[in-house]
Design a protein around this motif. Structure first.
Motif, PDB file in Angstrom:
ATOM      1  N   SER A   2      42.961  29.347  35.529  1.00 38.75           N
ATOM      2  CA  SER A   2      41.571  29.329  36.555  1.00 38.75           C
ATOM      3  C   SER A   2      42.404  30.195  36.262  1.00 38.75           C
ATOM      4  N   HIS A   3      41.023  31.355  37.386  1.00 45.89           N
ATOM      5  CA  HIS A   3      40.988  32.900  37.659  1.00 45.89           C
ATOM      6  C   HIS A   3      40.882  32.288  39.510  1.00 45.89           C
ATOM      7  N   LEU A   4      41.496  33.862  39.313  1.00 41.59           N
ATOM      8  CA  LEU A   4      41.443  34.118  41.358  1.00 41.59           C
ATOM      9  C   LEU A   4      41.019  35.723  41.484  1.00 41.59           C
ATOM     10  N   THR A   5      39.913  36.097  42.201  1.00 43.43           N
ATOM     11  CA  THR A   5      39.990  37.574  42.324  1.00 43.43           C
ATOM     12  C   THR A   5      41.205  37.857  43.506  1.00 43.43           C
ATOM     13  N   ALA A   6      41.129  39.517  43.394  1.00 45.05           N
ATOM     14  CA  ALA A   6      41.904  39.816  44.243  1.00 45.05           C
ATOM     15  C   ALA A   6      40.621  39.818  45.498  1.00 45.05           C
ATOM     16  N   ASN A   7      39.789  40.107  46.181  1.00 43.04           N
ATOM     17  CA  ASN A   7      38.961  39.338  46.977  1.00 43.04           C
ATOM     18  C   ASN A   7      39.247  38.561  47.280  1.00 43.04           C
ATOM     19  N   LEU A   9      41.792  36.828  47.484  1.00 40.00           N
ATOM     20  CA  LEU A   9      42.642  36.315  48.329  1.00 40.00           C
ATOM     21  C   LEU A   9      42.768  37.221  48.958  1.00 40.00           C
ATOM     22  N   LYS A  10      41.676  38.423  49.368  1.00 35.05           N
ATOM     23  CA  LYS A  10      41.788  38.980  50.603  1.00 35.05           C
ATOM     24  C   LYS A  10      40.892  38.192  51.890  1.00 35.05           C
ATOM     25  N   THR A  11      39.610  37.422  51.082  1.00 37.17           N
ATOM     26  CA  THR A  11      38.907  36.712  52.233  1.00 37.17           C
ATOM     27  C   THR A  11      40.061  35.653  52.438  1.00 37.17           C
ATOM     28  N   LYS A  12      40.034  34.578  51.403  1.00 36.01           N
ATOM     29  CA  LYS A  12      40.379  33.044  51.887  1.00 36.01           C
ATOM     30  C   LYS A  12      41.787  33.271  52.253  1.00 36.01           C
ATOM     31  N   GLY A  13      43.080  33.915  51.518  1.00 41.84           N
ATOM     32  CA  GLY A  13      44.628  33.740  51.397  1.00 41.84           C
ATOM     33  C   GLY A  13      44.909  32.968  50.432  1.00 41.84           C
ATOM     34  N   VAL A  14      45.558  32.081  51.057  1.00 44.65           N
ATOM     35  CA  VAL A  14      46.351  31.039  50.854  1.00 44.65           C
ATOM     36  C   VAL A  14      45.508  30.030  50.404  1.00 44.65           C
ATOM     37  N   GLU A  26      48.116  26.274  37.108  1.00 40.89           N
ATOM     38  CA  GLU A  26      48.679  27.302  37.405  1.00 40.89           C
ATOM     39  C   GLU A  26      47.586  28.486  37.426  1.00 40.89           C
ATOM     40  N   ALA A  27      47.202  29.445  37.879  1.00 45.12           N
ATOM     41  CA  ALA A  27      45.767  30.039  38.254  1.00 45.12           C
ATOM     42  C   ALA A  27      46.250  32.182  37.950  1.00 45.12           C
ATOM     43  N   ILE A  28      45.028  32.682  37.298  1.00 48.93           N
ATOM     44  CA  ILE A  28      45.651  33.932  37.142  1.00 48.93           C
ATOM     45  C   ILE A  28      45.142  34.957  38.312  1.00 48.93           C
ATOM     46  N   VAL A  29      45.180  35.822  38.207  1.00 47.73           N
ATOM     47  CA  VAL A  29      44.857  37.124  39.691  1.00 47.73           C
ATOM     48  C   VAL A  29      44.119  38.256  39.056  1.00 47.73           C
ATOM     49  N   SER A  30      42.716  38.699  39.254  1.00 47.21           N
ATOM     50  CA  SER A  30      42.579  40.472  38.324  1.00 47.21           C
ATOM     51  C   SER A  30      42.449  40.512  39.466  1.00 47.21           C
ATOM     52  N   VAL A  31      42.816  41.656  39.535  1.00 45.13           N
ATOM     53  CA  VAL A  31      42.370  42.851  40.350  1.00 45.13           C
ATOM     54  C   VAL A  31      41.120  43.824  39.918  1.00 45.13           C
ATOM     55  N   ARG A  36      45.755  40.714  36.335  1.00 43.00           N
ATOM     56  CA  ARG A  36      47.178  40.847  36.355  1.00 43.00           C
ATOM     57  C   ARG A  36      48.402  40.030  36.546  1.00 43.00           C
ATOM     58  N   PHE A  37      48.105  39.087  37.647  1.00 39.08           N
ATOM     59  CA  PHE A  37      49.386  38.712  37.841  1.00 39.08           C
ATOM     60  C   PHE A  37      48.570  36.426  37.627  1.00 39.08           C
ATOM     61  N   VAL A  38      50.100  35.598  38.017  1.00 38.90           N
ATOM     62  CA  VAL A  38      49.686  34.474  37.599  1.00 38.90           C
ATOM     63  C   VAL A  38      50.881  33.994  39.019  1.00 38.90           C
ATOM     64  N   VAL A  39      50.217  33.113  39.214  1.00 39.18           N
ATOM     65  CA  VAL A  39      50.202  32.177  40.811  1.00 39.18           C
ATOM     66  C   VAL A  39      50.380  30.532  40.483  1.00 39.18           C
ATOM     67  N   MET A  40      51.461  29.786  40.639  1.00 48.65           N
ATOM     68  CA  MET A  40      51.691  28.906  40.190  1.00 48.65           C
ATOM     69  C   MET A  40      52.881  28.370  41.586  1.00 48.65           C
ATOM     70  N   ASP A  41      52.721  27.090  41.426  1.00 53.46           N
ATOM     71  CA  ASP A  41      53.743  25.532  42.122  1.00 53.46           C
ATOM     72  C   ASP A  41      55.264  26.409  42.201  1.00 53.46           C
ATOM     73  N   ILE A  42      55.787  26.384  42.872  1.00 48.77           N
ATOM     74  CA  ILE A  42      57.625  26.666  42.898  1.00 48.77           C
ATOM     75  C   ILE A  42      57.995  25.680  41.711  1.00 48.77           C
TER      76      ILE A  42
END
Length: 85
Positions: A2-7, A9-14, A26-31, A36-42
């Motif tokens: 799935s994808h997340l936008t930087a916005n 993250l800015k508005t909804k946070g964690v 995993e989630a791809i963060v687009s800027v 630009r980034f991948v976020v995943m569970d530890i």
């Protein structure tokens, strides 16, 4: 994935990350529209790191079995590395 936008993250946070990771590993963060980034569970991160280390160990064992190694003293090793640079 799935994808997340930087916005997001800015508005909804964690909470935005938690929401995506509840359904995906995993989630791809687009800027600005670019991935630009991948976020995943530890736990997923640790699993991937373990896989990388297993591959490195298998490659090292294959090199040893095939005779692709050098046996030398630390001083000889440093001299060889310096001459290669």
């Amino acid at each position: 994935m799935s994808h997340l936008t930087a916005n997001d993250l800015k508005t909804k946070g964690v909470a935005a990350i938690e929401s995506v990771l509840a359904e995906h590993s995993e989630a791809i963060v687009s800027v600005r529209g670019k991935e630009r980034f991948v976020v995943m569970d530890i736990a997923q991160y640790h699993y991937l790191r373990e896989c990388e280390l297993e591959v490195a160990l298998a490659e090292a064992r294959a090199d040893l079995a095939a005779g692709r190694f050098v046996q030398e003293s630390p001083e000889e090793h440093v001299a060889r590395v310096k001459s290669a640079a």
